[in-house]
Design a protein around this motif. Structure first.
Motif, PDB file in Angstrom:
ATOM      1  N   GLN A 161      80.588 101.988  61.959  1.00  0.00           N
ATOM      2  CA  GLN A 161      80.685 101.563  63.650  1.00  0.00           C
ATOM      3  C   GLN A 161      79.837 100.452  64.005  1.00  0.00           C
ATOM      4  O   GLN A 161      79.976  99.820  65.215  1.00  0.00           O
ATOM      5  CB  GLN A 161      80.634 102.716  64.479  1.00  0.00           C
ATOM      6  CG  GLN A 161      81.329 102.279  65.818  1.00  0.00           C
ATOM      7  CD  GLN A 161      81.534 103.543  66.977  1.00  0.00           C
ATOM      8  OE1 GLN A 161      81.043 104.682  66.407  1.00  0.00           O
ATOM      9  NE2 GLN A 161      81.729 103.371  68.274  1.00  0.00           N
ATOM     10  N   SER A 162      78.553 100.322  63.611  1.00  0.00           N
ATOM     11  CA  SER A 162      77.651  99.267  63.873  1.00  0.00           C
ATOM     12  C   SER A 162      78.298  97.825  63.514  1.00  0.00           C
ATOM     13  O   SER A 162      77.878  96.816  64.274  1.00  0.00           O
ATOM     14  CB  SER A 162      76.286  99.350  63.016  1.00  0.00           C
ATOM     15  OG  SER A 162      76.342  99.137  61.674  1.00  0.00           O
ATOM     16  N   LEU A 163      79.296  97.756  62.851  1.00  0.00           N
ATOM     17  CA  LEU A 163      79.850  96.592  62.384  1.00  0.00           C
ATOM     18  C   LEU A 163      80.697  96.006  63.561  1.00  0.00           C
ATOM     19  O   LEU A 163      80.827  94.691  64.057  1.00  0.00           O
ATOM     20  CB  LEU A 163      80.701  96.605  61.174  1.00  0.00           C
ATOM     21  CG  LEU A 163      79.945  96.639  59.825  1.00  0.00           C
ATOM     22  CD1 LEU A 163      80.990  96.979  58.757  1.00  0.00           C
ATOM     23  CD2 LEU A 163      78.945  95.450  59.793  1.00  0.00           C
TER      24      LEU A 163
ATOM     25  N   GLY B 165      80.834  97.974  67.034  1.00  0.00           N
ATOM     26  CA  GLY B 165      80.761  98.461  68.310  1.00  0.00           C
ATOM     27  C   GLY B 165      81.898  99.358  68.685  1.00  0.00           C
ATOM     28  O   GLY B 165      82.118 100.181  68.013  1.00  0.00           O
ATOM     29  N   ASP B 166      82.316  99.088  70.009  1.00  0.00           N
ATOM     30  CA  ASP B 166      83.483  99.869  70.605  1.00  0.00           C
ATOM     31  C   ASP B 166      84.839  99.079  70.360  1.00  0.00           C
ATOM     32  O   ASP B 166      85.705  99.380  71.150  1.00  0.00           O
ATOM     33  CB  ASP B 166      83.182 100.249  71.942  1.00  0.00           C
ATOM     34  CG  ASP B 166      82.813  99.087  72.855  1.00  0.00           C
ATOM     35  OD1 ASP B 166      82.907  97.847  72.471  1.00  0.00           O
ATOM     36  OD2 ASP B 166      82.877  99.242  74.242  1.00  0.00           O
ATOM     37  N   LYS B 167      84.751  97.991  69.652  1.00  0.00           N
ATOM     38  CA  LYS B 167      86.019  96.873  69.693  1.00  0.00           C
ATOM     39  C   LYS B 167      86.691  97.647  68.580  1.00  0.00           C
ATOM     40  O   LYS B 167      86.966  96.757  67.572  1.00  0.00           O
ATOM     41  CB  LYS B 167      85.334  95.607  69.455  1.00  0.00           C
ATOM     42  CG  LYS B 167      84.683  95.054  70.521  1.00  0.00           C
ATOM     43  CD  LYS B 167      84.154  93.656  70.432  1.00  0.00           C
ATOM     44  CE  LYS B 167      83.528  93.124  71.617  1.00  0.00           C
ATOM     45  NZ  LYS B 167      83.101  91.664  71.300  1.00  0.00           N
ATOM     46  N   PHE B 168      87.084  98.501  68.552  1.00  0.00           N
ATOM     47  CA  PHE B 168      88.180  99.090  67.554  1.00  0.00           C
ATOM     48  C   PHE B 168      89.561  99.523  68.223  1.00  0.00           C
ATOM     49  O   PHE B 168      89.654  99.598  69.460  1.00  0.00           O
ATOM     50  CB  PHE B 168      87.631 100.312  66.818  1.00  0.00           C
ATOM     51  CG  PHE B 168      87.248 101.339  67.751  1.00  0.00           C
ATOM     52  CD1 PHE B 168      88.329 102.466  67.980  1.00  0.00           C
ATOM     53  CD2 PHE B 168      86.130 101.574  68.314  1.00  0.00           C
ATOM     54  CE1 PHE B 168      87.768 103.629  68.755  1.00  0.00           C
ATOM     55  CE2 PHE B 168      85.763 102.721  69.135  1.00  0.00           C
ATOM     56  CZ  PHE B 168      86.688 103.673  69.517  1.00  0.00           C
ATOM     57  N   ILE B 169      90.655  99.416  67.196  1.00  0.00           N
ATOM     58  CA  ILE B 169      91.744  99.796  67.661  1.00  0.00           C
ATOM     59  C   ILE B 169      92.203 101.092  67.836  1.00  0.00           C
ATOM     60  O   ILE B 169      92.737 101.857  68.616  1.00  0.00           O
ATOM     61  CB  ILE B 169      92.848  99.108  66.713  1.00  0.00           C
ATOM     62  CG1 ILE B 169      92.679  97.552  66.554  1.00  0.00           C
ATOM     63  CG2 ILE B 169      94.417  99.414  67.170  1.00  0.00           C
ATOM     64  CD1 ILE B 169      93.497  96.859  65.614  1.00  0.00           C
TER      65      ILE B 169
ATOM     66  N   PHE C 258      87.739 103.448  61.477  1.00  0.00           N
ATOM     67  CA  PHE C 258      87.948 102.923  62.390  1.00  0.00           C
ATOM     68  C   PHE C 258      89.055 101.824  61.843  1.00  0.00           C
ATOM     69  O   PHE C 258      88.849 101.057  60.985  1.00  0.00           O
ATOM     70  CB  PHE C 258      86.959 102.111  63.197  1.00  0.00           C
ATOM     71  CG  PHE C 258      85.962 103.093  63.723  1.00  0.00           C
ATOM     72  CD1 PHE C 258      86.103 103.854  65.019  1.00  0.00           C
ATOM     73  CD2 PHE C 258      84.905 103.478  63.170  1.00  0.00           C
ATOM     74  CE1 PHE C 258      85.192 104.872  65.445  1.00  0.00           C
ATOM     75  CE2 PHE C 258      83.617 104.319  63.378  1.00  0.00           C
ATOM     76  CZ  PHE C 258      84.113 104.892  64.710  1.00  0.00           C
ATOM     77  N   LEU C 259      90.137 101.672  62.591  1.00  0.00           N
ATOM     78  CA  LEU C 259      91.049 100.606  62.598  1.00  0.00           C
ATOM     79  C   LEU C 259      90.614  99.524  63.258  1.00  0.00           C
ATOM     80  O   LEU C 259      90.561  99.730  64.586  1.00  0.00           O
ATOM     81  CB  LEU C 259      92.614 100.988  62.834  1.00  0.00           C
ATOM     82  CG  LEU C 259      93.762 100.130  62.563  1.00  0.00           C
ATOM     83  CD1 LEU C 259      93.838  99.795  61.163  1.00  0.00           C
ATOM     84  CD2 LEU C 259      94.926 100.499  63.335  1.00  0.00           C
ATOM     85  N   VAL C 260      90.521  98.392  62.640  1.00  0.00           N
ATOM     86  CA  VAL C 260      90.177  97.047  63.713  1.00  0.00           C
ATOM     87  C   VAL C 260      90.916  95.879  63.446  1.00  0.00           C
ATOM     88  O   VAL C 260      91.461  95.627  62.496  1.00  0.00           O
ATOM     89  CB  VAL C 260      88.485  96.974  63.277  1.00  0.00           C
ATOM     90  CG1 VAL C 260      87.577  98.146  63.671  1.00  0.00           C
ATOM     91  CG2 VAL C 260      88.217  96.421  61.997  1.00  0.00           C
ATOM     92  N   ASP C 261      90.452  94.960  64.480  1.00  0.00           N
ATOM     93  CA  ASP C 261      91.097  93.406  64.093  1.00  0.00           C
ATOM     94  C   ASP C 261      90.236  93.049  63.105  1.00  0.00           C
ATOM     95  O   ASP C 261      89.022  93.092  63.271  1.00  0.00           O
ATOM     96  CB  ASP C 261      90.943  92.819  65.371  1.00  0.00           C
ATOM     97  CG  ASP C 261      91.278  91.287  65.200  1.00  0.00           C
ATOM     98  OD1 ASP C 261      91.505  90.848  64.140  1.00  0.00           O
ATOM     99  OD2 ASP C 261      91.687  91.040  66.527  1.00  0.00           O
TER     100      ASP C 261
ATOM    101  N   LEU D  42      85.069  90.991  61.544  1.00  0.00           N
ATOM    102  CA  LEU D  42      84.328  91.069  60.188  1.00  0.00           C
ATOM    103  C   LEU D  42      84.141  90.056  59.485  1.00  0.00           C
ATOM    104  O   LEU D  42      84.931  89.104  59.217  1.00  0.00           O
ATOM    105  CB  LEU D  42      84.922  92.144  59.256  1.00  0.00           C
ATOM    106  CG  LEU D  42      85.491  93.694  59.848  1.00  0.00           C
ATOM    107  CD1 LEU D  42      86.393  94.286  59.037  1.00  0.00           C
ATOM    108  CD2 LEU D  42      84.400  94.256  60.612  1.00  0.00           C
ATOM    109  N   GLU D  43      82.441  89.630  59.225  1.00  0.00           N
ATOM    110  CA  GLU D  43      82.445  88.418  58.570  1.00  0.00           C
ATOM    111  C   GLU D  43      83.051  88.628  57.212  1.00  0.00           C
ATOM    112  O   GLU D  43      83.349  87.540  56.858  1.00  0.00           O
ATOM    113  CB  GLU D  43      80.959  88.516  58.575  1.00  0.00           C
ATOM    114  CG  GLU D  43      80.489  87.090  57.881  1.00  0.00           C
ATOM    115  CD  GLU D  43      78.880  86.724  57.894  1.00  0.00           C
ATOM    116  OE1 GLU D  43      78.590  85.742  57.454  1.00  0.00           O
ATOM    117  OE2 GLU D  43      78.152  87.915  58.003  1.00  0.00           O
TER     118      GLU D  43
END
Length: 545
Positions: free
Chosen positions: A99-101, A103-107, A118-121, A125-126
């Motif tokens: 989650q440190s990658l 933060g709270d920006k997850f779907i 976490f499912l994320v945009d 991610l770099e």
């Protein structure tokens, strides 16, 4: 719905699958659309359906984006609305356990075969940003099946060094690479080539307009045998001091402050004759006393760059997507149908919002309603038989926010077209004067926004400041027209003789102001006074005589 618990007040979705096979699960795809993405996209800046009622979401394409280390998915969503229309959106997704990658920006929370993550945009991610950059540099068209990564001939990048998302989230998402390149990921996508991609590539490949970022590459999705979707556009990053809106508004604020200090008698200030062309050397000293000549030099320079853009777009003789065309009855029918529909929509909006308006805003709204027959007649009076000029591919959404400023020079960006228009309508060839009307309306906005945001600081009543606004605006228009018309006519671009130019400009100014009225009433009603005042001034043009 499969879920095992709530984490931080949000549902965690559980699947007996790993990330490599998750998108093949019918249950995941259904829950992704029904339960996960619906609440998520409603809060995204790039989602353009906020004013409509969402009916349901479908996945119309899902494809892997992968290398030897990481697997991501690109999904194309079809958002269906209760009003019986659809939008398509592009969203690259990733699964992360750290989650440190993000933060709270997850779907959403996911539990995949016992692994919590976490499912994320994926753009957060770099590793994803690096992968798509390197694929563009490789430029191998067919390696990735239906997705083509293309490298432009002007792209001199050697390798990936760094990437960051641009700070301001807009209708698209932009990534800055190596502090030298910018990749725009289109969020709302169309089953057709994006005009921004088409025009950027054309201007770069032909090498005929230098004051726009060079085309460096693209990402496209082959959606069917005949159709592609433009997912990304890579261009050079133009170092700049901000956009022309910020630049001119800053200078207008200084100008009105100087006016307030000097307190000239307003009867010494006169607007020009309506749409009169003016050389900078002919601007009255009484105006230059508080609005410096450098301001008008900037206006003239912007006019020069605008003219050069249109000359570049108007010189093609082979590529039919860009060859100029004469006016025709088909175009007139298309234009009138479109504008009358838009105008009736605006009249309904005004009538439905009258109870929210007061003072000058209410007076101007009532004036508009009393003159709706006159406006409708003006829109229907378009007669292609009287027009001898040519239509071109144009910018289509030209305003001061679409121009970057660098050392008092101007670079034109974002050729995507009007957000409210369909992708087909954005590609219709139009009179270049429509772009001029767009920039004039933008200057008009800049002047009135400066007044409305600061009028309590100035030594004049609001009505007096409006008089000053019309003096200033008419001279901006005059200087711009003088430079623009001289440049395009020297290059033999056929924009018609002066009467035709003035007719088209008057027509397009009215069209633009009517278009703006809908945006303001929907998005920020307090600003509706600016297009209402603009429509009033356009209809009462004898004010300038």
């Amino acid at each position: 719905m499969a879920q095992d618990q709530e984490i931080d007040g949000r549902i965690s979705f559980k699947y007996d699958s790993d990330w490599n096979t998750l998108t093949e699960l019918d249950r995941f795809r259904k829950e992704l659309c029904d339960d996960i993405l619906e609440p998520y996209i409603l809060n995204q800046r790039w989602y353009g359906g906020k004013a409509s009622a969402l009916k349901y979401i479908e996945i119309i394409d899902c494809f892997p984006i992968e290398d030897d280390h990481d697997l991501f998915y690109g999904i194309v969503l079809e958002v269906n609305f209760k009003e019986a229309f659809v939008h398509n959106y592009f969203l690259p997704i990733a699964f992360v356990t750290d989650q440190s990658l993000i933060g709270d920006k997850f779907i959403a929370h996911l539990n995949l075969n016992g692994t919590s993550g976490f499912l994320v945009d994926a753009l957060l991610l770099e590793s994803f940003r690096k992968q798509i950059f390197e694929k563009i540099l490789e430029g191998e068209k067919y390696r990735y099946k239906e997705v083509a990564y293309r490298r432009g001939r002007s792209n001199t990048a050697q390798s990936y060094k760094s990437s960051k998302l641009m700070g301001v989230e807009q209708s698209n998402t932009s990534i800055v690479y190596n502090d030298s390149y910018i990749l725009k990921i289109f969020r709302r996508v169309y089953v057709d080539e994006n005009p921004d991609y088409e025009i950027s590539k054309y201007l770069t490949m032909k090498g005929i307009f230098k004051n726009t970022p060079k085309y460096l590459g693209s990402i496209t999705l082959k959606f069917s045998n005949k159709n592609v979707i433009t997912l990304g556009l890579m261009q050079e990053l133009v170092p700049n001091q901000g956009d022309a809106w910020e630049y001119f508004v800053h200078n207008l604020k200084l100008t009105f402050e100087e006016l307030s200090r000097q307190k000239p008698k307003l009867e010494t200030l006169r607007p020009t004759r309506y749409l009169q062309q003016i050389a900078i050397t002919d601007i009255p000293p009484a105006l230059l006393a508080w609005c410096p000549v450098a301001f008008f030099e900037d206006v003239s320079q912007l006019a020069l760059r605008t003219a050069q853009m249109h000359i570049a777009l108007g010189q093609e003789r082979v590529n039919t997507a860009f060859t100029p065309q004469a006016f025709s009855s088909d175009y007139s029918v298309w234009l009138k149908n479109r504008l009358i529909y838009q105008f009736e929509n605006r009249i309904n909006l005004v009538e439905n919002n009258l109870h929210k308006l007061e003072g000058l805003q209410l007076d101007l709204a009532n004036e508009l309603l009393s003159k709706k027959k006159i406006i409708r007649k003006q829109l229907l009076d378009f007669d292609e038989a009287l027009l001898k000029s040519e239509r071109l591919r144009i910018h289509g959404d030209y305003h001061l926010g679409q121009v970057l400023v660098k050392d008092r020079d101007f670079y034109i960006i974002d050729f995507e077209g009007e957000p409210e228009s369909t992708i087909r309508d954005r590609k219709v060839k139009q009179p270049p004067i429509k772009d001029i009307a767009g920039i004039f309306r933008s200057f008009n906005y800049a002047i009135y926004a400066t007044i409305f945001n600061n009028f309590e600081q100035y030594s004049y009543a609001l009505e007096e400041l409006f008089e000053v606004a019309e003096v200033l605006y008419s001279h901006i228009v005059g200087v711009f027209l003088k430079t623009y018309i001289n440049e395009v006519q020297t290059a033999n671009l056929n924009i018609g003789y002066i009467k035709e130019i003035e007719f088209l400009l008057q027509y397009c100014l009215l069209e633009k102001a009517v278009y703006e009225l809908g945006y303001e009433l929907n998005a920020r009603p307090r600003w509706a006074i600016i297009p209402l005042k603009g429509i009033s001034n356009i209809l009462n043009q004898q004010h300038y005589e």
